[in-house]
Design an enzyme around this catalytic site. Structure first.
Site, PDB file in Angstrom:
ATOM      1  N   SER A 142      25.237  45.657  67.822  1.00 15.84           N
ATOM      2  CA  SER A 142      24.041  44.704  67.937  1.00 15.84           C
ATOM      3  C   SER A 142      22.984  45.093  66.728  1.00 15.84           C
ATOM      4  O   SER A 142      23.216  46.411  66.293  1.00 15.84           O
ATOM      5  CB  SER A 142      23.247  44.975  69.046  1.00 15.84           C
ATOM      6  OG  SER A 142      22.033  44.159  69.150  1.00 15.84           O
ATOM      7  N   TYR A 198      18.978  50.516  75.208  1.00 16.14           N
ATOM      8  CA  TYR A 198      19.985  49.884  74.593  1.00 16.14           C
ATOM      9  C   TYR A 198      20.249  50.051  73.183  1.00 16.14           C
ATOM     10  O   TYR A 198      21.174  49.884  72.700  1.00 16.14           O
ATOM     11  CB  TYR A 198      19.432  48.266  74.715  1.00 16.14           C
ATOM     12  CG  TYR A 198      20.608  47.271  74.135  1.00 16.14           C
ATOM     13  CD1 TYR A 198      21.923  47.196  75.071  1.00 16.14           C
ATOM     14  CD2 TYR A 198      20.581  46.503  73.181  1.00 16.14           C
ATOM     15  CE1 TYR A 198      22.631  45.942  74.802  1.00 16.14           C
ATOM     16  CE2 TYR A 198      21.508  45.404  72.706  1.00 16.14           C
ATOM     17  CZ  TYR A 198      22.437  45.285  73.613  1.00 16.14           C
ATOM     18  OH  TYR A 198      23.581  44.646  73.444  1.00 16.14           O
TER      19      TYR A 198
END
Length: 261
Positions: A138, A148
């Site tokens: 990501s 995350y």
């Protein structure tokens, strides 16, 4: 075209990977927890593209189930030519406010499973001197967006290191680093994304196409779209204190938006 194994294949980017790979002529091994959705997808792709589709229902946070998938990846009699480590999930809560069990599951699915399956695939592909691994990371891996970000930072750096190790043996490794993609990901995480500008949303089909094309080109880090490529370029050179400050400001705005919503 060989066989591709896709984790998290029942929805979102994983489902899109499965469809595009079948369209490119790959036989498939589809991995996810929801066996019914996998079988429905397998029937659809087999009928549409005349490819062989194998279903492997597994919860990658379960070590025994993960070992079964790793054994399939490493099977020398049924080689996997492309591994797509896509399975993952997000959380709308901060690290401390969330449940520790959920954070541990995130590590199991998005770190440990990526490591275990890449080890299985890398070893088998190294022997054959061909193959590719695509790890879905990501843009968050270059930023500071909670646990995350830390998880995806591992995926990106791990992919770069593995690419360096395996390139002399004919094996390509790519970290796909998209920004916000229109899938079920944010709904499942119960995230309120209503305030995100349309310009920052990416189309799942375009993200997958760009990722697969970059694998074919041998790119180690793939960032779909010009705006996100520019953003990553800036994030790579910004002092970390600035990155942290921006992340803190965005988090405050998200919390305010959630309260108003």
């Amino acid at each position: 075209m060989g066989t591709a194994l896709v984790t998290g294949a029942s929805a979102g980017l994983g489902r899109e990977f499965a469809g595009q790979l079948a369209g490119r002529g790959h036989d498939l091994v589809l991995v996810a927890r929801d066996e019914a959705r996998l079988r429905a997808l397998a029937d659809e792709l087999s009928a549409r593209y005349a490819v062989d589709v194998e279903v492997l229902a597994a919860d990658l946070s379960d070590r025994a189930a993960l070992a079964t998938v790793a054994a399939r990846v490493a099977d020398r009699d049924r080689p996997v030519d492309l591994l797509v480590n896509n399975a993952g999930f997000g959380s709308r809560r901060g690290f401390v406010r969330g449940e520790l069990a959920e954070e541990e599951a995130a590590l199991d699915v998005m770190v440990r499973a990526v490591m275990v399956l890449s080890h299985a695939a890398g070893g088998a592909m190294r022997e054959r001197r061909r193959g590719a691994i695509l790890n879905v990371s990501s843009v968050a891996s270059f930023a500071v967006m909670g646990h995350y970000s830390a998880i995806k930072s591992y995926v990106t750096v791990f992919s770069e290191a593995l690419a360096t190790e395996l390139a002399p043996h004919g094996v390509a490794v790519t970290a796909l680093c998209p920004g916000f993609v229109r899938t079920e990901f944010h709904q499942r995480a119960e995230m309120n994304m209503a305030r995100l500008p349309d310009a920052l949303w990416l189309d799942a089909a375009e993200v997958v196409r760009a990722g697969l094309d970059d694998v074919a080109r041998g790119s180690v880090v793939s960032v779909p779209s010009v705006p996100y490529t520019a953003l990553v370029g800036v994030l790579r050179v910004l002092p970390r204190r600035v990155t942290r400050s921006v992340a803190s400001s965005l988090a405050t705005r998200r919390r305010a938006g959630a309260r108003r919503g």
